[in-house]
Design a protein around this motif. Sequence first.
Motif, PDB file in Angstrom:
ATOM      1  N   ALA A   1      -0.535  -2.088 -10.324  1.00  0.00           N
ATOM      2  CA  ALA A   1       0.515  -2.737 -11.109  1.00  0.00           C
ATOM      3  C   ALA A   1       0.004  -3.195 -12.466  1.00  0.00           C
ATOM      4  N   HIS A   2      -1.301  -3.438 -12.582  1.00  0.00           N
ATOM      5  CA  HIS A   2      -1.843  -3.892 -13.868  1.00  0.00           C
ATOM      6  C   HIS A   2      -1.710  -2.806 -14.929  1.00  0.00           C
TER       7      HIS A   2
ATOM      8  N   LYS B   1      -0.894 -13.302 -16.205  1.00  0.00           N
ATOM      9  CA  LYS B   1      -2.293 -13.434 -15.786  1.00  0.00           C
ATOM     10  C   LYS B   1      -2.649 -14.912 -15.631  1.00  0.00           C
ATOM     11  N   GLU B   2      -3.472 -15.174 -14.657  1.00  0.00           N
ATOM     12  CA  GLU B   2      -3.995 -16.522 -14.403  1.00  0.00           C
ATOM     13  C   GLU B   2      -5.442 -16.346 -13.978  1.00  0.00           C
ATOM     14  N   ASP B   3      -6.355 -17.131 -14.500  1.00  0.00           N
ATOM     15  CA  ASP B   3      -7.775 -16.973 -14.155  1.00  0.00           C
ATOM     16  C   ASP B   3      -8.281 -15.569 -14.485  1.00  0.00           C
ATOM     17  N   GLY B   4      -7.646 -14.911 -15.455  1.00  0.00           N
ATOM     18  CA  GLY B   4      -8.075 -13.560 -15.809  1.00  0.00           C
ATOM     19  C   GLY B   4      -7.635 -12.509 -14.808  1.00  0.00           C
ATOM     20  N   LEU B   5      -6.800 -12.909 -13.857  1.00  0.00           N
ATOM     21  CA  LEU B   5      -6.356 -12.001 -12.792  1.00  0.00           C
ATOM     22  C   LEU B   5      -4.835 -12.018 -12.694  1.00  0.00           C
ATOM     23  N   PRO B   6      -4.249 -11.007 -12.068  1.00  0.00           N
ATOM     24  CA  PRO B   6      -2.785 -10.984 -11.925  1.00  0.00           C
ATOM     25  C   PRO B   6      -2.281 -12.198 -11.141  1.00  0.00           C
ATOM     26  N   ARG B   7      -1.143 -12.697 -11.575  1.00  0.00           N
ATOM     27  CA  ARG B   7      -0.468 -13.751 -10.815  1.00  0.00           C
ATOM     28  C   ARG B   7       0.683 -13.070 -10.075  1.00  0.00           C
ATOM     29  N   PHE B   8       0.422 -12.732  -8.808  1.00  0.00           N
ATOM     30  CA  PHE B   8       1.438 -12.055  -8.010  1.00  0.00           C
ATOM     31  C   PHE B   8       2.358 -13.081  -7.343  1.00  0.00           C
TER      32      PHE B   8
END
Lengths: 412, 412
Positions: B303-304, B396-403
Motif C-alpha cells: 500500500a505504501h 505516516k507516524e513514526d516513519g511508518l504507515p498508520r493503518f
Amino acid sequence: MSELKGACIVGQSGGPTSVINASVYGVIDTALKNPNITRVLGAEHGIKGVLNDRLFDMAQEDPAELELLKYTPSSALGSCRYKMADPDVDDTDYKRILEIFKKYDVRYFFYNGGNDSMDTCNKISKYMSRVGYECRVMGVPKTIDNDLAGTDHCPGFASAAKYIATSFMEVSRDSQVYDKGMVTIIECMGRHAGWLTAAAALASVKNDGPDLIYLPEVDFSMEQFVADVKRVYAEKKNCLVAVSEGIHYADGTFVSEAKTSGTDGFGHAQLGGLAARLADVIKAEMGVKVRPIELSLLQRCAAHCASGTDIAESFMSGKTAVEAAVAGATDKMVGFACTRDENGYKCEPKLFDLSLVANTEKKVPLEWINEAHNGVNQGFIDYCLPLIQGETGMVKEDGLPRFVQLKKVFAK
Amino acid sequence: MSELKGACIVGQSGGPTSVINASVYGVIDTALKNPNITRVLGAEHGIKGVLNDRLFDMAQEDPAELELLKYTPSSALGSCRYKMADPDVDDTDYKRILEIFKKYDVRYFFYNGGNDSMDTCNKISKYMSRVGYECRVMGVPKTIDNDLAGTDHCPGFASAAKYIATSFMEVSRDSQVYDKGMVTIIECMGRHAGWLTAAAALASVKNDGPDLIYLPEVDFSMEQFVADVKRVYAEKKNCLVAVSEGIHYADGTFVSEAKTSGTDGFGHAQLGGLAARLADVIKAEMGVKVRPIELSLLQRCAAHCASGTDIAESFMSGKTAVEAAVAGATDKMVGFACTRDENGYKCEPKLFDLSLVANTEKKVPLEWINEAHNGVNQGFIDYCLPLIQGETGMVKEDGLPRFVQLKKVFAK
C-alpha cells in the motif's frame, strides 16, 4: 596541514544500497564546488575503473540531473567486488593506481563501500604514504548490513530497515485475512549481523510486527524454532516470522547451507532459499499453510521507500569526506556519532581510523536480543526508530521514479 | 423502482489487495450517510460472517479512523475463500443467509471480491429473488489479477502494477552494477492472466524495464526461453526477466508444477518456486550468476506504493455500488468504462450484469503480446500507464504507515 590541490576520484564498491548514490552525490557536489579540487573523476566499477583507466568527468554532467543521485538506488558509477592483494606480497595493482593518480594528478581518493572497501582504502592510503605520493584517502561508508565498526550506524541501513518494517506491516495485515491461519516466514539479508532482520521489529511499534525474530548473533535450534511457531500459532492461529539469511546451528553450520551454491567475489558463500527450507519444516511438522518470502534484492534497492534521514545523512557523509580531506584528513572513514535522549535524535559526522574499521564486523548487541533468542527488545527499537524517520524526495514522472541518467563522459 | 429501506451488509472475499479497503470505505462511508440505509453491518470473513452471524456495527467506528481504510492494505473486515454450493443442489447456506438477512432486516448486500465472489453474489441474488425476499445485491470488484470480464480494469490491479513497475526499475538498476553480468528472474502473480507480469513493461517507459516478459496467455517453451536469455546476455552482459507464475507448456502443464503443493479453498493449485526453477535452468545452461526473485505477497499488499488513481477509483466503485443499489439496481457489478485519447484518461463507473462477470477470466489480448511471445507492445503501455498515476495519501507516524485500527463491535 599543508594545502593540497589536485583532482579527486570517487568510486563505489560492494553491494549497492538505496542511498549509496546520495553519498556519492555528497562527494561530487561538494568537490565540484571546492577550489582545491581541480577535477572530479568518477571511477567506473570502483577500483577497477582506476586500474583500467576508465574515469568519468563528473563536471560534464548536468547539475540538476546529478541531484537525482539522492533518490536513485544502486551504484550509479558501477560497482565491483575486488579484493586488493597485500602490497607486500603483490604490488602490481598499487603501482598501476599510482600511475593513474599521477596521470590525472589525483590528490584525493574517496571510496564508497562496506568493510571490504574500507580495507581497500586503507591499503591504498598506506601504499601512497610509503612511496611518498601525497594523496588523501577517505572512506565513505555504505552498507545495508550496518556492520561497520565505530560508527553509530551505516548509511544505507536505515532505508532498508524502513522498507523491511513497512513490508512486514503490510504482509502482517495480508497474512491475517482468513480465519484459517497461516505461518509466514520472511527472510532478510545479513550474513553475520542481524540488524536488517531485527528492523522487522520496528513494525511492532505500529502493532503489525513479527511474532518471532531469529538473528545470526545467537545459535539457531530447529527444535526451538518449531516449538516457538507451534506456541504462537496455538495462541493466535497465525504466526509471522522474521529470519536472517545467516542463522546457523551451534556448530556454526548455516541453516541454509545445503542449498548454498557459489560464492561472491570476496569468497563469501551466497545464501538463499532459507525461508523455503524453514517453511518445509513447519509444513511437515504442523500441516498448516506456510508462506515463505525472501526479500532478496528488493530490500537493498527500494529507494521509493527510503528514509529521509538516511538520505540526508548519506549526503552529509560524502560532503564531510571532501571537507575533511581538503582540511587535511586522510586514512579515515566518515562515520556518525549520535545521541538519543529527551531532546530527540542528533547525528554528527565523526572520523574513524580506517585501520580500525576495515574487516571488522559490528553485530547486534546481545543485550538487545531477548532471553528466548526469538526477538529484540526496546533497546533496539530506541536505537533504530529515529533512523527511519522522514520520507524520500524522489521525483516522480509518469507515476514512476525519475532516476538519474548520467552521460558518463570519459575523462581525457 | 420502489424505494427500499433497510440495513446493508458489506463483506470482503478472496485474496486481499492494497486498495480493497478503499472500496469498502466507499461502501461504508456512502451507506452511513444514506437515509435509506438504516444500518451498516460489516461481515467478518466475508460470507462466513453472515453464515456465522458475526457482523460488525460499522456506525460504532470513529469516522476519522474509518477514513484510514483508504490507505490500509489487506481486507480489514477479514476475508474468506468459500465456494457457495449450487442452490438447486444444496440450499442450506442460502436458507441461513435469508434467516440472517431477515434477522437484521438486510435489504442491501455489497460483496467486495474477485470473480469467485461475483459468482457468490450472483447466486445469492438469484436465490433471494426466487424466494421473494426483496434485497439488492451488488458486486464491488477487486483483484490484482485484473481478470474480471466487462470492466476496463479492476480495482487493485493498478496498485500492484505500480509496485511491480517500480520494483523492476529498482532491481534493474541494482542488477547492473557489476561488470560481471547477471541474469535476474522476477516472478509475478497471475495464474491464467498475465496482467501483473505485463505491468513490469511499464518500467521500460523510464528505460529500466525487463528485457524479456513471459505471460500465461501464450505457451512457454524452455528452449526458446534459454535462447532468448542467451541472446540478450550476449548483447548486454545482463538480462532482466519478468515471468508469470502461471506460464505453461503447450500441453497445459504449469512450468512450476512439480513444485506445487496444496490447493487454495477454491481448488486452484498454489503455484510458487517458478523463478528458482528457471534460475536453475539458466545456471546449468549458461554458467552465469542468476538471481531469482519472487514478489510473492509483497505485490498485493504494498500500500505504501499504491496508485492514487486506483485508490480514488476503488472508493468510487464502492460509493457507486451503494448509490446504484439505493436507486434500484441489483444483481450488478460496478465496473469501469474508460477512454484514453488526446484529452487524456477518463474513467466512469458502469454497471455490469453479475451473470456475465461471474467465473469468466479476462486475459491480456494477444494483439498486445509481441510476435516472439517474450514481451508486450505499446498497446499495453497505453492501456496501463494512466492507471498507475498519482500517489497514495497514506498517513505516516513514526516513519511508518498508520493503518486503520477498527474496534469491530459486533452488532446486536
